[in-house]
Design an enzyme around this catalytic site. Structure first.
Site, PDB file in Angstrom:
ATOM      1  N   GLU A 395       0.945  -0.848   0.408  1.00 56.67           N
ATOM      2  CA  GLU A 395      -0.235   0.246  -0.294  1.00 56.67           C
ATOM      3  C   GLU A 395       0.620   1.216   0.169  1.00 56.67           C
ATOM      4  OE1 GLU A 395      -2.981  -0.214  -1.252  1.00 56.67           O
ATOM      5  OE2 GLU A 395      -3.641  -2.475  -0.251  1.00 56.67           O
ATOM      6  N   HIS A 524     -12.284  -7.938  -5.833  1.00 58.66           N
ATOM      7  CA  HIS A 524     -12.063  -6.810  -6.362  1.00 58.66           C
ATOM      8  C   HIS A 524     -13.266  -7.169  -7.542  1.00 58.66           C
ATOM      9  CE1 HIS A 524      -8.652  -7.256  -4.476  1.00 58.66           C
ATOM     10  NE2 HIS A 524      -7.772  -6.494  -5.471  1.00 58.66           N
TER      11      HIS A 524
HETATM   12  O1  X8Z Z   1      -5.745  -5.939  -3.882  1.00 57.93           O
HETATM   13  C1  X8Z Z   1      -4.815  -6.053  -3.093  1.00 57.93           C
HETATM   14  C2  X8Z Z   1      -4.386  -4.725  -2.730  1.00 57.93           C
HETATM   15  C3  X8Z Z   1      -4.453  -3.913  -2.698  1.00 57.93           C
HETATM   16  S1  X8Z Z   1      -4.248  -2.724  -4.126  1.00 57.93           S
HETATM   17  C4  X8Z Z   1      -4.370  -5.388  -0.912  1.00 57.93           C
HETATM   18  N1  X8Z Z   1      -3.985  -6.882  -3.326  1.00 57.93           N
HETATM   19  C5  X8Z Z   1      -4.327  -8.038  -5.123  1.00 57.93           C
HETATM   20  C6  X8Z Z   1      -5.554  -8.865  -3.598  1.00 57.93           C
HETATM   21  O2  X8Z Z   1      -5.463  -8.767  -2.537  1.00 57.93           O
HETATM   22  O3  X8Z Z   1      -6.433 -10.228  -4.523  1.00 57.93           O
HETATM   23  C7  X8Z Z   1      -2.290  -7.311  -3.533  1.00 57.93           C
HETATM   24  C8  X8Z Z   1      -2.045  -8.301  -3.907  1.00 57.93           C
HETATM   25  C9  X8Z Z   1      -3.005  -9.132  -4.955  1.00 57.93           C
HETATM   26 ZN    ZN Z   2      -2.215  -2.298  -4.695  1.00 57.28          ZN
END
Ligand code: X8Z
Ligand code: ZN
EC number: 3.4.15.1
Length: 625
Positions: A395, A524
């Site tokens: 982050e 996501h």
């Molecule tokens: O979503 C994230 C970050 C925020 S940009 C914590 N990541 C992905 C996830 O958690 O699925 C980082 C690694 C992959």
């Molecule tokens: Zn990130």
């Protein structure tokens, strides 16, 4: 706003009309530049208030904050769509500079979810998106029949080794969080696709793929090509891990052949497996002697207890979130050692370090830049463990990037591409080596694992980094399919489960049907954050790391290199970060690494000794699923 929408639609229709096009004089370069300046200013000004609305919403979920966020979000969407349509008109001007063309292009693809210009569409789209993200934030699973929130269940999936309890958590999370989103998600897809079509894209996925300084189809091919480079490594890791899980749990839980049960890998989505390192560690040579989470705990970092109250009268260290904040201080220390200026005081005042007691929030970690000046912050529900130690560096990477490119024009206030943005903090975190941990006083010098532990160190990294890649790729393979209709609503679940099996070689612990929506149980999807960025970041971070280690003159095994304290590396990194999105990404890659190609070679080089070792371990086994 509605007037603006219909005017833009009218303008687009007029341009499209062959008769009228002849009569409308082509825009001049000066007009195009004036339009860009106006659009950039309007969008920038609006972002100041709309990002505040988003912050309030994400850190204080309620029907009211949802409504406020969706209100400003809808204005942002309409404004962006109008400007994107206008940008297409100005792009026809003759004599435009490369720079102006680039900004017009960026404007055309700036939105993640475009809405059609029809009255009410932008609002409906934002209502749906806000509702989905909030539902995710409030989501609960169960453990032993008791409700458990998102950040706690994630932690439990990492620590718990009881297959029945793992199954309960996995199933309850996917059933409770994902399944109810199905209808809203399908509506959102339809609206966004209609928006993408108005902007001249085949569908929303095509629009997403067009943001990489190359034709959209070439980008999809590029990701497949990179995957082919690293897949042999993944296949060996899968084979080895499956055998270890079979040894631990027996045939009834994890058969020795076929796919791996998704809930046994130490992570709700089986996306990174480092938490089950204890299960796969090679005997003898595998014991690293440390786990970063345990080291922090041994140094007195205590996780904030749920019942603990914030009493300003008690000593500083007893206040809620004190130790989690200290973990961020360690992260800041790394960036400072490279020569980056300390984080502003407001960072420490405004960051959400831990889950508040009194309300629901979106716990999934994110980094924010509220004013493109100095109001950078993080929102996280930090736990004292090794995953979150890395996530903090991740982050902060976003925040330092945001600050570095702050002097760029508004449309360039972004990463070279979104994969770069995701890669910075992870690349920095690759420098968390045993020697680095000694330097910052977390590990005793006497406990640094010797060269006989190299395989263990590499395996620990591979469980996170190599295991991640197929997941990083398939999330958007699913979404691209959903957006272009090859995965229709009637097959959302099958499409997801098939891709998980094909790419990751994993299966759900119980059978699923089309009443479910397992994709929605991953942040996501309801959060509408494109995911190929993380696949790219997995590859890019290795390229950045290899380059930084070369710059620092490191001679030993690559995975032992830490560029902590190296100001020359910091300066060169800053030069790339400062570029923001002002140049095509190969230029940015070249500025730091000397190459213009994104490639899996740095990763396969880093893991080469492990790959060899895994092949030996897997000898005689029939790998694959
Ligand atoms: O979503 C994230 C970050 C925020 S940009 C914590 N990541 C992905 C996830 O958690 O699925 C980082 C690694 C992959
Ligand atoms: Zn990130």
């Amino acid at each position: 706003m509605k007037i603006a929408i219909s005017l833009a639609a009218l303008a687009a229709a007029l341009i499209a009309s062959p008769v009228l096009a002849q009569q409308t004089p082509a825009p001049t370069v000066t007009e195009a530049e004036a339009f860009l300046a106006k659009a950039e200013k309007a969008m920038f000004d609006h972002s100041l208030i709309s990002s505040r609305a988003d912050w309030v919403n994400s850190t204080y979920l309620s029907d009211d904050s949802d409504a406020v966020a969706a209100y400003f979000g809808a204005i942002r969407t309409s404004m962006n769509v109008d400007y994107a349509l206008e940008a297409a008109k100005y792009a026809t001007a003759t004599g435009l500079s490369v720079e102006t063309k680039r900004r017009l292009d960026l404007l055309r693809t700036a939105l993640t979810l475009p809405a059609p210009t029809a009255p009410g569409a932008a609002q409906e789209l934002n209502d749906l998106a806000t509702r989905l993200q909030s539902a995710y934030g409030k989501g609960k699973g169960t453990l032993k029949g008791q409700p458990i929130n998102g950040s706690d269940i994630e932690e439990q999936m990492g620590n718990n080794r009881n297959p029945e309890e793992l199954k309960e958590m996995w199933v309850s999370w996917h059933d409770n969080v994902g399944a109810p989103m199905r209808g809203d998600y399908a509506k959102l897809v339809d609206i966004a696709n209609a928006g993408a079509k108005e902007l001249g894209f085949a569908d929303t996925g095509a629009m997403w793929r067009s943001k990489y300084d190359m034709p959209a189809d070439d980008f999809a091919k590029l990701t497949d090509k990179i995957w082919a480079e690293v897949k042999p490594l993944y296949d060996q890791l899968h084979c080895y891990t499956r055998a270890k899980l079979n040894e631990k749990y027996g045939d009834a839980v994890q058969p020795a052949s076929g796919p791996i049960r998704a809930d046994l890998l130490g992570n709700m989505w089986a996306q990174s497996w480092g938490n089950i390192y204890d299960v796969v560690a090679p005997k003898g040579a595998g014991d690293l002697g440390y786990d970063v989470g345990e080291l922090l705990k041994a140094k007195g970092y205590v996780e904030t207890r749920p019942g603990q109250v914030d009493t300003p009268d008690t000593p500083e260290q007893q206040r809620r979130g004190y130790w989690e904040k200290q973990m961020f201080k360690i992260g800041e220390g790394f960036y400072s050692s490279l020569g980056f200026a300390p984080l502003p005081a407001t960072f420490w005042d405004r960051t959400q370090f831990i889950k508040p007691l009194d309300r629901e929030v979106v716990c999934h970690a994110s980094a924010w830049d509220l004013d493109n000046k100095d109001d950078i912050r993080v929102k996280m529900c930090t736990k004292v463990n090794s995953d979150d130690f890395v996530t903090i560096h991740h982050e902060l990477g976003h925040n330092y990037y945001q600050r570095a490119y702050q002097k760029q024009k508004p449309l360039y206030l972004d990463g070279a591409n979104d994969g770069f943005h995701e890669a910075i903090g992870d690349f920095v975190a690759l420098s968390i080596t045993p020697d680095y941990l000694v330097k910052i006083g977390l590990l005793d010098a006497a406990k640094v694992p010797g060269p006989d532990k190299d395989i263990g160190l590499l395996l620990r990294q591979a469980m996170d980094k190599v295991a991640f890649l197929p997941f990083g790729l398939l999330v958007d393979k699913w979404r691209w399919g959903v957006f272009n209709g090859t995965i229709p609503q009637s097959q959302y679940e099958k499409g997801w489960t098939d891709l998980r099996r094909q790419y990751q070689g994993i299966v759900p612990p119980v059978s699923r049907d089309e009443t479910k929506f397992d994709a929605g149980a991953k942040f996501h999807i309801p959060g509408n954050t494109p995911y190929t960025r993380y696949f790219l970041a997995g590859i890019l971070q290795q390229q950045f790391y290899e380059a930084a280690c070369k710059q620092s003159g490191w001679k030993g095994p690559l995975h032992r290199c830490s560029f902590y304290g190296n100001k020359a590396v910091g300066a060169k990194l800053n030069a790339m970060l400062e570029m923001g999105a002002s140049k095509p990404w190969p230029d940015a890659l070249q500025a730091f690494t000397g190459t213009r190609e994104i490639s899996g070679k740095a990763m396969t080089a880093y893991f080469a000794p492990l790959q060899k070792w895994l092949v030996q371990q897997n000898k005689g086994k029939s790998c694959g699923w």
